[in-house]
Design a protein around this motif. Structure first.
Motif, PDB file in Angstrom:
ATOM      1  N   GLN A 173     -23.883 -41.841  28.768  1.00 39.93           N
ATOM      2  CA  GLN A 173     -25.138 -41.342  28.224  1.00 39.93           C
ATOM      3  C   GLN A 173     -25.496 -39.989  28.847  1.00 39.93           C
ATOM      4  OE1 GLN A 173     -24.637 -43.968  30.124  1.00 39.93           O
ATOM      5  NE2 GLN A 173     -26.365 -44.491  31.453  1.00 39.93           N
ATOM      6  N   TYR A 174     -26.005 -39.093  27.999  1.00 37.12           N
ATOM      7  CA  TYR A 174     -26.393 -37.762  28.466  1.00 37.12           C
ATOM      8  C   TYR A 174     -27.770 -37.805  29.135  1.00 37.12           C
ATOM      9  CZ  TYR A 174     -22.554 -35.259  26.240  1.00 37.12           C
ATOM     10  OH  TYR A 174     -21.315 -34.779  25.900  1.00 37.12           O
ATOM     11  N   VAL A 175     -27.908 -36.964  30.133  1.00 31.09           N
ATOM     12  CA  VAL A 175     -29.182 -36.779  30.827  1.00 31.09           C
ATOM     13  C   VAL A 175     -29.606 -35.325  30.658  1.00 31.09           C
ATOM     14  CG1 VAL A 175     -30.418 -36.905  33.014  1.00 31.09           C
ATOM     15  CG2 VAL A 175     -28.570 -38.541  32.528  1.00 31.09           C
ATOM     16  N   SER A 176     -30.764 -35.112  30.089  1.00 30.82           N
ATOM     17  CA  SER A 176     -31.336 -33.776  30.003  1.00 30.82           C
ATOM     18  C   SER A 176     -32.325 -33.608  31.141  1.00 30.82           C
ATOM     19  CB  SER A 176     -32.019 -33.566  28.654  1.00 30.82           C
ATOM     20  OG  SER A 176     -31.049 -33.475  27.631  1.00 30.82           O
ATOM     21  N   TRP A 177     -32.366 -32.435  31.720  1.00 29.73           N
ATOM     22  CA  TRP A 177     -33.126 -32.203  32.944  1.00 29.73           C
ATOM     23  C   TRP A 177     -33.563 -30.746  32.987  1.00 29.73           C
ATOM     24  CZ3 TRP A 177     -31.066 -28.377  36.057  1.00 29.73           C
ATOM     25  CH2 TRP A 177     -29.747 -27.993  35.731  1.00 29.73           C
ATOM     26  N   ILE A 178     -34.505 -30.453  33.881  1.00 27.54           N
ATOM     27  CA  ILE A 178     -34.898 -29.069  34.134  1.00 27.54           C
ATOM     28  C   ILE A 178     -35.408 -28.974  35.562  1.00 27.54           C
ATOM     29  CG2 ILE A 178     -37.225 -29.377  33.182  1.00 27.54           C
ATOM     30  CD1 ILE A 178     -37.052 -26.453  32.191  1.00 27.54           C
ATOM     31  N   HIS A 179     -34.974 -27.945  36.271  1.00 22.33           N
ATOM     32  CA  HIS A 179     -35.416 -27.695  37.638  1.00 22.33           C
ATOM     33  C   HIS A 179     -36.886 -27.266  37.609  1.00 22.33           C
ATOM     34  CE1 HIS A 179     -35.694 -25.705  41.563  1.00 22.33           C
ATOM     35  NE2 HIS A 179     -34.512 -26.192  41.887  1.00 22.33           N
ATOM     36  N   GLU A 180     -37.633 -27.638  38.628  1.00 22.40           N
ATOM     37  CA  GLU A 180     -39.067 -27.313  38.652  1.00 22.40           C
ATOM     38  C   GLU A 180     -39.330 -25.809  38.547  1.00 22.40           C
ATOM     39  OE1 GLU A 180     -41.185 -28.137  42.248  1.00 22.40           O
ATOM     40  OE2 GLU A 180     -39.579 -27.455  43.568  1.00 22.40           O
ATOM     41  N   ASP A 181     -38.473 -24.981  39.160  1.00 17.80           N
ATOM     42  CA  ASP A 181     -38.664 -23.530  39.073  1.00 17.80           C
ATOM     43  C   ASP A 181     -38.553 -23.046  37.641  1.00 17.80           C
ATOM     44  OD1 ASP A 181     -38.925 -23.475  41.805  1.00 17.80           O
ATOM     45  OD2 ASP A 181     -36.960 -22.590  42.203  1.00 17.80           O
ATOM     46  N   ASP A 182     -37.591 -23.595  36.909  1.00 15.18           N
ATOM     47  CA  ASP A 182     -37.407 -23.181  35.524  1.00 15.18           C
ATOM     48  C   ASP A 182     -38.511 -23.739  34.628  1.00 15.18           C
ATOM     49  OD1 ASP A 182     -35.138 -21.567  35.834  1.00 15.18           O
ATOM     50  OD2 ASP A 182     -33.816 -23.314  35.821  1.00 15.18           O
ATOM     51  N   PHE A 183     -39.028 -24.911  34.957  1.00 10.50           N
ATOM     52  CA  PHE A 183     -40.130 -25.457  34.172  1.00 10.50           C
ATOM     53  C   PHE A 183     -41.348 -24.539  34.264  1.00 10.50           C
ATOM     54  CE2 PHE A 183     -44.026 -27.920  33.748  1.00 10.50           C
ATOM     55  CZ  PHE A 183     -43.829 -28.555  32.537  1.00 10.50           C
ATOM     56  N   THR A 184     -41.745 -24.177  35.483  1.00  9.46           N
ATOM     57  CA  THR A 184     -42.923 -23.330  35.636  1.00  9.46           C
ATOM     58  C   THR A 184     -42.665 -21.930  35.081  1.00  9.46           C
ATOM     59  OG1 THR A 184     -42.248 -22.820  37.916  1.00  9.46           O
ATOM     60  CG2 THR A 184     -43.832 -24.596  37.597  1.00  9.46           C
ATOM     61  N   ALA A 185     -41.440 -21.414  35.265  1.00  8.45           N
ATOM     62  CA  ALA A 185     -41.117 -20.092  34.714  1.00  8.45           C
ATOM     63  C   ALA A 185     -41.140 -20.122  33.187  1.00  8.45           C
ATOM     64  CB  ALA A 185     -39.755 -19.632  35.219  1.00  8.45           C
ATOM     65  N   ALA A 186     -40.662 -21.224  32.605  1.00  9.68           N
ATOM     66  CA  ALA A 186     -40.656 -21.338  31.143  1.00  9.68           C
ATOM     67  C   ALA A 186     -42.080 -21.409  30.594  1.00  9.68           C
ATOM     68  CB  ALA A 186     -39.858 -22.565  30.715  1.00  9.68           C
ATOM     69  N   VAL A 187     -42.959 -22.121  31.291  1.00  3.97           N
ATOM     70  CA  VAL A 187     -44.355 -22.190  30.860  1.00  3.97           C
ATOM     71  C   VAL A 187     -44.972 -20.790  30.859  1.00  3.97           C
ATOM     72  CG1 VAL A 187     -46.656 -22.983  31.550  1.00  3.97           C
ATOM     73  CG2 VAL A 187     -44.741 -24.596  31.502  1.00  3.97           C
ATOM     74  N   ARG A 188     -44.737 -20.032  31.901  1.00  4.48           N
ATOM     75  CA  ARG A 188     -45.271 -18.665  31.950  1.00  4.48           C
ATOM     76  C   ARG A 188     -44.645 -17.796  30.855  1.00  4.48           C
ATOM     77  NH1 ARG A 188     -48.310 -17.674  36.408  1.00  4.48           N
ATOM     78  NH2 ARG A 188     -48.204 -19.210  38.093  1.00  4.48           N
ATOM     79  N   PHE A 189     -43.366 -17.991  30.600  1.00 10.50           N
ATOM     80  CA  PHE A 189     -42.676 -17.239  29.554  1.00 10.50           C
ATOM     81  C   PHE A 189     -43.290 -17.542  28.192  1.00 10.50           C
ATOM     82  CE2 PHE A 189     -39.277 -16.578  26.452  1.00 10.50           C
ATOM     83  CZ  PHE A 189     -38.716 -15.366  26.859  1.00 10.50           C
ATOM     84  N   ILE A 190     -43.551 -18.799  27.922  1.00 12.16           N
ATOM     85  CA  ILE A 190     -44.152 -19.195  26.646  1.00 12.16           C
ATOM     86  C   ILE A 190     -45.537 -18.574  26.502  1.00 12.16           C
ATOM     87  CG2 ILE A 190     -45.083 -21.155  25.352  1.00 12.16           C
ATOM     88  CD1 ILE A 190     -42.734 -22.815  26.564  1.00 12.16           C
ATOM     89  N   ILE A 191     -46.300 -18.569  27.569  1.00 11.56           N
ATOM     90  CA  ILE A 191     -47.630 -17.965  27.527  1.00 11.56           C
ATOM     91  C   ILE A 191     -47.540 -16.491  27.125  1.00 11.56           C
ATOM     92  CG2 ILE A 191     -49.584 -17.238  28.967  1.00 11.56           C
ATOM     93  CD1 ILE A 191     -49.155 -19.879  30.553  1.00 11.56           C
ATOM     94  N   ASP A 192     -46.529 -15.803  27.637  1.00 11.45           N
ATOM     95  CA  ASP A 192     -46.398 -14.361  27.423  1.00 11.45           C
ATOM     96  C   ASP A 192     -45.718 -13.994  26.106  1.00 11.45           C
ATOM     97  OD1 ASP A 192     -47.607 -13.887  29.861  1.00 11.45           O
ATOM     98  OD2 ASP A 192     -45.713 -13.729  30.957  1.00 11.45           O
ATOM     99  N   HIS A 193     -45.161 -14.970  25.403  1.00  5.85           N
ATOM    100  CA  HIS A 193     -44.398 -14.666  24.188  1.00  5.85           C
ATOM    101  C   HIS A 193     -45.003 -15.406  22.996  1.00  5.85           C
ATOM    102  CE1 HIS A 193     -41.609 -13.308  27.278  1.00  5.85           C
ATOM    103  NE2 HIS A 193     -40.967 -12.641  26.344  1.00  5.85           N
ATOM    104  N   ASP A 194     -45.789 -14.669  22.228  1.00  6.17           N
ATOM    105  CA  ASP A 194     -46.505 -15.269  21.102  1.00  6.17           C
ATOM    106  C   ASP A 194     -45.580 -15.803  20.014  1.00  6.17           C
ATOM    107  OD1 ASP A 194     -48.853 -14.676  22.355  1.00  6.17           O
ATOM    108  OD2 ASP A 194     -49.320 -12.916  21.133  1.00  6.17           O
ATOM    109  N   VAL A 195     -44.318 -15.361  20.013  1.00  8.48           N
ATOM    110  CA  VAL A 195     -43.385 -15.829  18.989  1.00  8.48           C
ATOM    111  C   VAL A 195     -43.098 -17.318  19.133  1.00  8.48           C
ATOM    112  CG1 VAL A 195     -41.301 -15.304  20.338  1.00  8.48           C
ATOM    113  CG2 VAL A 195     -41.200 -15.293  17.839  1.00  8.48           C
ATOM    114  N   LEU A 196     -43.339 -17.869  20.320  1.00 10.92           N
ATOM    115  CA  LEU A 196     -43.048 -19.282  20.575  1.00 10.92           C
ATOM    116  C   LEU A 196     -44.266 -20.128  20.221  1.00 10.92           C
ATOM    117  CD1 LEU A 196     -41.108 -18.868  23.935  1.00 10.92           C
ATOM    118  CD2 LEU A 196     -40.156 -19.545  21.721  1.00 10.92           C
ATOM    119  N   ALA A 197     -44.112 -20.959  19.210  1.00 13.01           N
ATOM    120  CA  ALA A 197     -45.184 -21.852  18.770  1.00 13.01           C
ATOM    121  C   ALA A 197     -44.554 -23.118  18.215  1.00 13.01           C
ATOM    122  CB  ALA A 197     -46.056 -21.175  17.716  1.00 13.01           C
TER     123      ALA A 197
END
Length: 303
Positions: A173-197
């Motif tokens: 079985q596959y496990v999908s995961w994300i490191h905490e640094d990338d999670f918080t960085a991705a949240v900030r990235f989404i905030i800054d990029h209006d194309v993501l909805a």
């Protein structure tokens, strides 16, 4: 952007169910991030499943009400969701656009569909909210890995260090995961990029099979052996620690199509490197605790 700093100011309370004085904090804010929801690390009893559903649906609904009532609504609402919404699969990965929603797969326990129902109900509250001035994003997050005590990484590490971190039910079985640094960085990235909805997958680009996840985790801890477990052994273990085997046995193969297409770069995109980094952080945590050091005071996202 409002964050909670341990021991700091700017903290307000809410019950996650009804409007109150906390809603004033939404009015005039730039972004609202709602992470509220009962932990899924529990036995899937009727009562616990009901509380999982209620805590997610009601908190999302009341956030939408607060935004709708704001005279100066936030520019963006990032609503927590889950990669568990996708189908159990050993085949093609599920991305944000073409991914297959679960709940009707053959050959899996019927009650797994309830987790998908919860995820869909959660996102439906976001979709149905009448907030035309606010960009809405559903954060379909994979397992977020941090070195914090009693988090999922800590639990997996304890198993590995005890020599119990081998393949479970074959480990395909596959496990999908994300490191905490990338999670918080991705949240900030989404905030800054209006194309993501809409729905956005927050997962590392390299989901791994469970047997490989545990092998690399054992290597990072320097543990040479991990005993395998059959399905029924996993059921007994889950009963002992008061959790459910869906968390171990469902094959989640989720990839971050929209994030990477928008230009987001993962700092910890491969599991062996991420495992080594998290183990180093966990070792530093344990050393600091043994010396009686105070917490590091890092900024924490609020619910």
């Amino acid at each position: 952007m409002k964050v909670v700093i341990p021991g700091g100011t700017g903290q307000v309370s809410w019950d996650g169910e009804r409007l109150g004085p906390w809603a004033r904090e939404v009015d005039g804010s730039d972004v609202v991030i709602n992470l509220a929801g009962r932990s899924v690390s529990c036995r899937y009893t009727k009562g616990n499943l009901t509380e999982m559903m209620r805590s997610r649906v009601r908190s999302a609904r009341v956030v939408g009400q607060a935004i709708a009532a704001a005279s100066r609504p936030p520019h963006a609402w990032l609503q927590m969701s889950t990669a568990t919404i996708y189908a159990h699969t050993h085949g093609a990965p599920n991305d944000d656009v073409t991914g297959v929603i679960g709940g009707s797969e053959d050959g899996v326990p019927g009650y797994w569909a309830f987790s998908v129902d919860i995820a869909q109900a959660w996102e439906r509250e976001l979709d149905d909210a009448k907030v035309p001035a606010t960009r809405k994003v559903a954060l379909r997050a994979a397992m977020v890995l941090t070195p914090d005590k009693d988090g999922v990484f800590d639990v997996l590490s304890r198993m590995a260090r005890l020599g119990l971190g081998g393949p479970v039910a074959g480990g395909r079985q596959y496990v999908s995961w994300i490191h905490e640094d990338d999670f918080t960085a991705a949240v900030r990235f989404i905030i800054d990029h209006d194309v993501l909805a809409g729905p956005v997958n927050l997962a590392a680009p390299g989901p791994v099979r469970q047997r490989d996840l545990m092998r690399e985790l054992r290597a990072a801890w320097g543990v040479p052996v991990g005993l395998p477990a059959t399905r029924w052994m996993a059921e007994l273990g889950a009963l002992a620690i008061r959790t459910d085997t869906e968390l171990l046995l469902k094959s989640r193969r989720v990839v971050p199509g929209l994030l990477t297409a928008a230009g987001f770069e993962f700092r910890h995109g491969t599991w062996p490197e991420a495992a080594r980094d998290l183990v180093q952080r966990a070792r530093r945590r344990d050393t600091a605790r043994s010396r009686g050091d105070r917490p590091d005071g890092r900024v924490k996202w609020c619910d």
